[in-house]
Each structure stands twice: as structure tokens, then as C-alpha cells.
Write a protein that holds these residues in place. Structure first.
Motif, PDB file in Angstrom:
ATOM      1  N   VAL A  71     -41.246 -47.318 -86.341  1.00 25.17           N
ATOM      2  CA  VAL A  71     -42.421 -48.154 -86.561  1.00 25.17           C
ATOM      3  C   VAL A  71     -42.522 -49.279 -85.538  1.00 25.17           C
ATOM      4  CG1 VAL A  71     -42.820 -47.653 -88.993  1.00 25.17           C
ATOM      5  CG2 VAL A  71     -41.191 -49.443 -88.353  1.00 25.17           C
ATOM      6  N   ALA A  72     -41.481 -49.412 -84.711  1.00 23.52           N
ATOM      7  CA  ALA A  72     -41.506 -50.464 -83.693  1.00 23.52           C
ATOM      8  C   ALA A  72     -42.303 -49.996 -82.481  1.00 23.52           C
ATOM      9  CB  ALA A  72     -40.092 -50.852 -83.285  1.00 23.52           C
ATOM     10  N   SER A  77     -47.511 -47.879 -85.942  1.00 22.04           N
ATOM     11  CA  SER A  77     -47.858 -48.864 -86.968  1.00 22.04           C
ATOM     12  C   SER A  77     -49.370 -48.862 -87.226  1.00 22.04           C
ATOM     13  CB  SER A  77     -47.313 -50.247 -86.615  1.00 22.04           C
ATOM     14  OG  SER A  77     -47.807 -50.696 -85.395  1.00 22.04           O
ATOM     15  N   LEU A  80     -50.206 -45.657 -89.254  1.00 20.52           N
ATOM     16  CA  LEU A  80     -49.834 -45.843 -90.662  1.00 20.52           C
ATOM     17  C   LEU A  80     -50.907 -46.623 -91.410  1.00 20.52           C
ATOM     18  CD1 LEU A  80     -46.027 -46.674 -90.399  1.00 20.52           C
ATOM     19  CD2 LEU A  80     -47.049 -44.688 -91.527  1.00 20.52           C
ATOM     20  N   ASN A  81     -51.452 -47.633 -90.757  1.00 23.38           N
ATOM     21  CA  ASN A  81     -52.520 -48.392 -91.402  1.00 23.38           C
ATOM     22  C   ASN A  81     -53.729 -47.507 -91.696  1.00 23.38           C
ATOM     23  OD1 ASN A  81     -50.956 -50.662 -91.342  1.00 23.38           O
ATOM     24  ND2 ASN A  81     -52.011 -51.626 -89.622  1.00 23.38           N
ATOM     25  N   ILE A  96     -43.325 -43.980 -96.618  1.00 24.60           N
ATOM     26  CA  ILE A  96     -43.070 -43.880 -95.180  1.00 24.60           C
ATOM     27  C   ILE A  96     -41.592 -43.590 -94.959  1.00 24.60           C
ATOM     28  CG2 ILE A  96     -43.197 -45.109 -92.983  1.00 24.60           C
ATOM     29  CD1 ILE A  96     -45.334 -46.919 -94.488  1.00 24.60           C
ATOM     30  N   TYR A  97     -41.321 -42.572 -94.177  1.00 21.66           N
ATOM     31  CA  TYR A  97     -39.947 -42.223 -93.822  1.00 21.66           C
ATOM     32  C   TYR A  97     -39.777 -42.325 -92.312  1.00 21.66           C
ATOM     33  CZ  TYR A  97     -39.362 -40.178 -98.464  1.00 21.66           C
ATOM     34  OH  TYR A  97     -39.273 -39.997 -99.818  1.00 21.66           O
ATOM     35  N   LEU A  98     -38.708 -42.983 -91.896  1.00 20.73           N
ATOM     36  CA  LEU A  98     -38.419 -43.069 -90.464  1.00 20.73           C
ATOM     37  C   LEU A  98     -37.367 -42.027 -90.102  1.00 20.73           C
ATOM     38  CD1 LEU A  98     -38.132 -46.951 -90.002  1.00 20.73           C
ATOM     39  CD2 LEU A  98     -40.161 -45.509 -90.037  1.00 20.73           C
ATOM     40  N   HIS A 100     -36.148 -41.822 -86.961  1.00 19.73           N
ATOM     41  CA  HIS A 100     -35.368 -42.373 -85.838  1.00 19.73           C
ATOM     42  C   HIS A 100     -35.087 -41.317 -84.769  1.00 19.73           C
ATOM     43  CE1 HIS A 100     -34.769 -46.197 -87.866  1.00 19.73           C
ATOM     44  NE2 HIS A 100     -34.487 -45.543 -88.958  1.00 19.73           N
ATOM     45  N   THR A 253     -42.800 -50.524 -70.838  1.00 16.22           N
ATOM     46  CA  THR A 253     -43.526 -51.589 -70.136  1.00 16.22           C
ATOM     47  C   THR A 253     -42.614 -52.754 -69.752  1.00 16.22           C
ATOM     48  OG1 THR A 253     -45.510 -51.088 -71.427  1.00 16.22           O
ATOM     49  CG2 THR A 253     -45.467 -53.202 -70.280  1.00 16.22           C
ATOM     50  N   GLN A 279     -50.687 -52.055 -77.661  1.00 22.77           N
ATOM     51  CA  GLN A 279     -50.316 -53.428 -77.987  1.00 22.77           C
ATOM     52  C   GLN A 279     -51.370 -54.428 -77.537  1.00 22.77           C
ATOM     53  OE1 GLN A 279     -46.264 -54.424 -76.809  1.00 22.77           O
ATOM     54  NE2 GLN A 279     -45.792 -54.021 -78.956  1.00 22.77           N
TER      55      GLN A 279
ATOM     56  N   VAL B  71     -45.779 -53.380 -90.765  1.00 31.24           N
ATOM     57  CA  VAL B  71     -44.752 -52.962 -89.819  1.00 31.24           C
ATOM     58  C   VAL B  71     -45.128 -53.275 -88.384  1.00 31.24           C
ATOM     59  CG1 VAL B  71     -43.610 -51.218 -91.221  1.00 31.24           C
ATOM     60  CG2 VAL B  71     -45.620 -50.590 -89.877  1.00 31.24           C
ATOM     61  N   ALA B  72     -46.370 -53.744 -88.188  1.00 31.34           N
ATOM     62  CA  ALA B  72     -46.803 -54.068 -86.823  1.00 31.34           C
ATOM     63  C   ALA B  72     -46.315 -55.464 -86.450  1.00 31.34           C
ATOM     64  CB  ALA B  72     -48.322 -53.977 -86.726  1.00 31.34           C
ATOM     65  N   SER B  77     -40.075 -54.495 -88.341  1.00 30.67           N
ATOM     66  CA  SER B  77     -39.620 -53.185 -87.859  1.00 30.67           C
ATOM     67  C   SER B  77     -38.123 -53.216 -87.545  1.00 30.67           C
ATOM     68  CB  SER B  77     -40.462 -52.690 -86.681  1.00 30.67           C
ATOM     69  OG  SER B  77     -40.420 -53.583 -85.613  1.00 30.67           O
ATOM     70  N   GLU B  84     -32.133 -49.317 -92.969  1.00 33.30           N
ATOM     71  CA  GLU B  84     -31.902 -47.867 -92.914  1.00 33.30           C
ATOM     72  C   GLU B  84     -30.518 -47.517 -92.390  1.00 33.30           C
ATOM     73  OE1 GLU B  84     -34.953 -45.307 -91.510  1.00 33.30           O
ATOM     74  OE2 GLU B  84     -35.615 -45.453 -93.585  1.00 33.30           O
ATOM     75  N   THR B  94     -34.432 -44.176 -97.929  1.00 32.50           N
ATOM     76  CA  THR B  94     -35.207 -45.418 -97.942  1.00 32.50           C
ATOM     77  C   THR B  94     -36.687 -45.074 -97.983  1.00 32.50           C
ATOM     78  OG1 THR B  94     -33.522 -46.413 -96.537  1.00 32.50           O
ATOM     79  CG2 THR B  94     -35.604 -47.576 -96.712  1.00 32.50           C
ATOM     80  N   ILE B  96     -40.355 -46.698 -97.620  1.00 36.08           N
ATOM     81  CA  ILE B  96     -40.997 -47.919 -97.128  1.00 36.08           C
ATOM     82  C   ILE B  96     -42.412 -48.012 -97.695  1.00 36.08           C
ATOM     83  CG2 ILE B  96     -41.732 -49.173 -95.067  1.00 36.08           C
ATOM     84  CD1 ILE B  96     -39.573 -47.352 -93.600  1.00 36.08           C
ATOM     85  N   HIS B 100     -49.525 -54.786 -97.143  1.00 33.92           N
ATOM     86  CA  HIS B 100     -50.668 -55.315 -96.394  1.00 33.92           C
ATOM     87  C   HIS B 100     -51.051 -56.712 -96.876  1.00 33.92           C
ATOM     88  CE1 HIS B 100     -51.311 -51.562 -94.259  1.00 33.92           C
ATOM     89  NE2 HIS B 100     -51.142 -50.930 -95.395  1.00 33.92           N
ATOM     90  N   ILE B 284     -41.612 -60.872 -70.347  1.00 36.47           N
ATOM     91  CA  ILE B 284     -42.478 -60.520 -69.204  1.00 36.47           C
ATOM     92  C   ILE B 284     -43.822 -61.222 -69.266  1.00 36.47           C
ATOM     93  CG2 ILE B 284     -41.376 -58.305 -68.692  1.00 36.47           C
ATOM     94  CD1 ILE B 284     -43.766 -56.973 -70.172  1.00 36.47           C
TER      95      ILE B 284
END
Lengths: 337, 337
Positions: A71-72, A77, A80-81, A96-98, A100, A253, A279, B71-72, B77, B84, B94, B96, B100, B284
Motif C-alpha cells: 500500500v506504500a 492506495s 483501494l479507495n 485488504i490483504y498485502l 508483499h 523516483t 503522487q 493508507v495513502a 503504510s 504484518e 491480518t 486491513i 476513511h 529530493i
């Protein structure tokens, strides 16, 4: 499958799908006369009962699962919204399942979910996913919709953006800005549909402009975050560094900008950069970052809409619902001037 | 509660908590002699059986829920990754859930979860959360650990960072850098513990330096993302703009930088900025951003560790497990020079 669904039987008999389902299941709630009408039509149309109707009838958890690698990342993200907006409006919970980026986790999660905790799943596969049995197994019981990172091997709905065109447009943009030695940067050892498509677009744009894609120009960064900084530094420090970079993942980036600052490389004069990123902060970088902006929120909404439709209609197979929502190239300071 | 727990009984009798639990539940797996020993000690110490032991014994879903506002945001995150990592190592799933920032969603999610889908929850409350019945209700049945955004009203473990000190340090840093009119910026109408603490620290630092926090210096941005840009623009365009900003939420960074660019305000010469942020991209920006960097990953790990410990010990109340993990001020270009 014969293509005859409970929905079709319901329409032809002017009954609800729930009534058809109960009649076929010999429920005491349905009169014998109605059961007979339903069975007659089902025989006449050669209706093949779905072997997993038992699972689908369990469609009462009012819960959908979403599997994402992380989600990072602003794409996930935002997506998901979009998924949650649609699910919430229809009274569905979203889990929500991550994963990884681990195939093993994806396998374990789908296995656990097939136990009936959810009514269906929306997923974007891991970078490791190169076998598909676990998804096929899940999809025999419950509907799946892919978004972004899809498996061509699974015959279900796929919500994607135009990745080939994005790779092409990003490369074409850099060529028009004067680049002659362009590299495309990606995450490590992956089998991702989206990356393959972007690389195909990259190669096609080079070819259409009479440039050759050398092996060395398709670059996979190592796994660890710190490593990608050193990897990019080596590339830029080499005797023949690129004058343009297409970065296929937004988290690259920071390292591209940091390396450029450290080596005194001027962006955009000496190096032009296009990055896949959603972003907000791309606007405040110096220079501001040219991006391929993906319709993340819209893709999430579309994926949830298709999944909820399949649940309403008690259908496991939804490939006709696939859709491609285009991305946009936003030219900014990192590729202009 | 008498304070006598199954764990204590287990320690005193040199038995496992599982054995104590089974003995108290009159399980056939436990010998009569052992049952007698357990009951004797329980009576002697005036052990009050937990009325919800039935729920805790259902501790078999091997699943924990995590409720976060969004999560944004790099804090959440990263914290999720910490949660996790611990859960995975102990064989837990887990789930999630995104609230909101809506109290209504938080209430609905906890209500649904109390049905037995999970063994416990880790949560960071919404900005709207000003009543706590729904959390209390959940916590009567299942353990809860708060992280970051906590409810003082609920008597359970809280994993926080030193928000008061962060507010103080950020403000003190700006004063030492020469600022005399500092504003603290936050998200709209909220009751959040963390924001209150940061504002308290902000006021204390001003007072310690002989400065007054005027009412106008504690500013809550409006709800919509686009609105915070205009809100910040109005502040900077006013007759008496701040010369320093402490931004308590990372997403405000982009708007502060954009407004400064548009109005030709030089950061750090005319405006110095410190932001609570865990984003890699702060390095940056031009200038690079001074941050309060929170131990997000560590806080997630700690929260999960405490929750899993409570599940092992069949305990609902864990306030003695609360912990404060300090944040770090990272001075960069936006506040220096």
C-alpha cells in the motif's frame, strides 16, 4: 458451461434468481408447481448446474477481499479507495490483504479465503507469481477480478490500463525531447504483465524511430530499497550512461533524483525522466516530474463494479467484462528543456 | 476485575495457561486432580472468571484486524508493514480495514468484527471519533491495542510516539532558526489525541521562549484536498503571514510548497517548514524537507506484539503494555539557512 445461467432461467420464467436457485435446490420455501416449471425449463434449455453453486449460494458474507502487493504506493492506495467507494455504496465490506510481492503469501491468502470468508476477490498479482494453480483453484469456487497486474492464464475479468501504449508514449516523448539512449527501469525478477507490456511499448517506440533497444537498456533494479540507489548510481557513473529514463515504478523516483543530485547530473539537461506515478508530490520536485498518471481510482471502481455484478448474477466467469482505461502522460520539468 | 488472571494461576501452579483454562472449563482433557488444584487456588485468590472467556476461547480464527483511517500516508503504510511482519511470523492473518476518517465506518466495522471474524484488533481512530461506546463494546469481547491515534477513555494498551515532545521540538527548532510567528497546521475538525498533544507541545515551546500562541496560529485546514491549497494560500497572502509552519500531516507538504512557489515565497528564507512525514521523497524536494520522522514500522511491530501476547494469555486488558517510542527531528533544507 452451456451458457445457460440462473439469471436467464429467472428472466424467462419471470421469477427472481433467488427463487430459481431455491427451486433447483429443492427448497421447502418454493411450491411444487414452481419447482416443476423451473426444472422443466432447465431441462429444455440443457441447463448445467454450476458445480460450485453451493459456494455461490453462500454469497452472504457481504465481504470482498482485495489482494495487493503493497500500500506504500499511490497507485494501490488510490485504487483501494475506488474499490471501497463502490463496495460501501452496495453494503459490502472490503478486506485488504498485502502480499508483499510474495507468491507464497498470495497462495496462503487465497487458500484461507476459499474457506468462505468472502464472496469474491479483486487482485493484483505479486511480482513473483509465475504459477496460477492457486488462483484457478480459488476461481473454481468464487469469482475473481484482476486489476492492473493480471494473469492472462485465468479466464476472468481484467481491469487494466493501456500499458503497452504508456511504454510507447513515454519513450516517444523522450525521443522527441532529444534523447537517443533511453533506459527503462523496473523492479527485480518479475513476470508482471504490466511490465512486459510497458517494455514491449518501449521497444516499439525505439524501433519506430530507428533506434535499437540494447539488452543493457532494460534494467531490473535489485530487491532492497538501498540497493536500487547504488544500482542507478552505477548506471549513471558508467562510460555510457542513458540520457533518458522511463521508470516503471514510482518508488524509483527518489533514487533517480538523489543520484542525479549527488553526481551533479542536471535533470532535464543531461538526463530526462518519465515515471509511472500518481503522487501529488511530483509537482513540487525540482524539476517537477513528468509522469504517466494511471487511472488508479477509476480502475478500482471498475473492478469492484464488475465483481459485485458477478455476485448479483451468481457468475464465476466474467471475461466479457474486461476493460482498458487509458493513462495520461503529464509532461513536466523533468523531460522538457 | 480482581486482577487475578489465568496467567497468574498458571504461573503459581507451574502449568500452562491452556491447562488452567481447560481446567476451569471442566475439560475432559484435564485430570480431576489437576482440576481440583486449579479450583482450589482460584477460590483462594478470589479469581473472578472473565465473563467473556467464551469469546476468547474462540481465539481460533488466527486473524487480527487493523483499522486505519487511510493508507495513502507513509506513516500508516509503514506501520502496517510492521504489524504484518509480526503477525506473519506468528502465523496470523491480518485484515486491513480503512475507516476513511469516518466514525460511522469505524462503528460498523467493529460491530461486524465482534461477530467473531477476528481474535482482536489494532486500531488508530478516525478524526471524527468523539464517542467510544463502539470500542468499549468490542473490547468487552475481544482485545484491542491502539497505536498512534488513541482513546484515553479505553483502558487498554496504547502504542504511541512522544507527540507532545515532537510538537515542542519542532517549534523550538523553528524558534532557534529565527522564526517569531509560527503556525501549526492540522486536518479539519478533529478530536485526535496526537494532534492535541502536538498542539500542547507547540504552545509550551512558544511560552518557554516568551512567545504567545495567538488563536490564529493553530489552524485546521478544510476537508477537501483542493481546499487546503486555497486555505494555505490565504494564510500566506494575509497581511501577517507566518514565518514558520509546523505541519502535523504529511499530505500538507505538497500544498505548502506549491503555494510558496506560486507566491514567490522562498523556503527557508521567508518561510521555514517542519512536517510530520515518513516519505522517502522529502530528501529530493527543493529545499529538502525538515521532518519529524515517526517510528512507524516499530510502532506497528510493538502493537502487534502486544496484541498477540494478549491472545496467548487470554487477556482483554493490557494497559500495562502501553509504550511510547520517540520520534526524531531530521533537520533539512526547509528550516536551515
Amino acid at each position: 458451461m452451456s451458457g445457460i445461467t440462473i439469471k436467464l432461467l429467472a428472466e424467462k420464467l419471470n421469477l427472481s434468481t433467488a427463487t430459481i436457485s431455491k427451486a433447483l435446490g429443492d427448497s421447502h420455501e418454493i411450491s411444487d408447481a414452481t419447482k416443476q416449471r423451473v426444472l422443466n425449463l432447465a431441462r429444455e434449455l440443457n441447463y448445467v448446474p454450476n458445480a460450485y453453486a453451493g459456494s455461490l449460494r453462500r454469497n452472504v458474507s457481504k465481504t470482498i477481499a482485495v489482494l495487493v502487493p503493497e500500500v506504500a504506493d499511490s497507485f494501490f492506495s488510490l485504487a483501494l479507495n475506488g474499490i471501497e467507494e463502490v463496495a460501501l455504496a452496495k453494503g459490502y465490506h472490503t478486506l485488504i490483504y498485502l502480499t508483499h510481492e510474495k507468491l507464497e503469501r498470495e497462495q496462503a491468502i487465497l487458500k484461507a479465503l476459499a474457506g468462505g470468508r468472502v464472496d469474491g476477490a479483486i487482485m493484483s498479482v505479486t511480482a513473483e507469481t509465475n504459477i496460477y494453480d492457486h488462483i484457478q483453484e480459488f476461481n473454481r469456487q468464487l469469482p475473481v477480478v484482476f486489476f492492473d497486474r493480471v494473469c492472462e492464464e485465468i479466464d476472468t475479468a481484467k481491469i487494466t490500463t493501456d500499458d503497452y501504449q504508456c511504454g510507447y508514449n513515454a519513450t516517444q516523448h523522450l525521443i522527441e525531447a532529444g534523447c537517443r539512449k533511453i533506459a527503462i527501469l523496473s523492479i527485480p525478477n518479475n513476470n508482471l504483465s504490466i511490465i512486459c507490456e510497458r517494455i514491449k511499448g518501449f521497444k516499439a517506440a525505439l524501433a519506430d524511430n530507428g533506434l535499437n533497444a540494447e539488452d543493457g537498456d532494460i534494467l531490473y533494479c535489485p530487491e532492497e530499497p538501498g540497493d536500487s540507489y547504488n544500482f542507478i548510481k552505477e548506471i549513471m557513473f558508467s562510460g555510457n550512461p542513458p540520457d533518458g529514463i522511463v521508470a516503471t515504478v514510482e518508488k524509483l523516483t527518489t533514487d533517480i533524483y538523489l543520484v542525479s543530485q549527488q553526481l551533479g547530473i542536471n535533470i532535464p539537461k543531461q538526463l530526462k525522466v518519465v515515471c509511472f506515478s500518481n503522487q501529488a508530490s511530483v509537482n513540487i520536485l525540482t524539476p517537477s516530474l513528468t509522469t504517466i498518471t494511471q487511472p488508479a481510482f477509476e480502475m478500482g471502481k471498475a473492478a469492484a463494479t464488475v465483481l459485485l455484478k458477478s455476485l448479483r448474477n451468481n457468475e464465476l466467469i466474467m471475461k466479457e467484462e474486461s476493460m482498458v482505461i487509458p493513462s495520461i502522460l503529464m509532461a513536466r520539468g523533468s523531460s522538457v528543456g
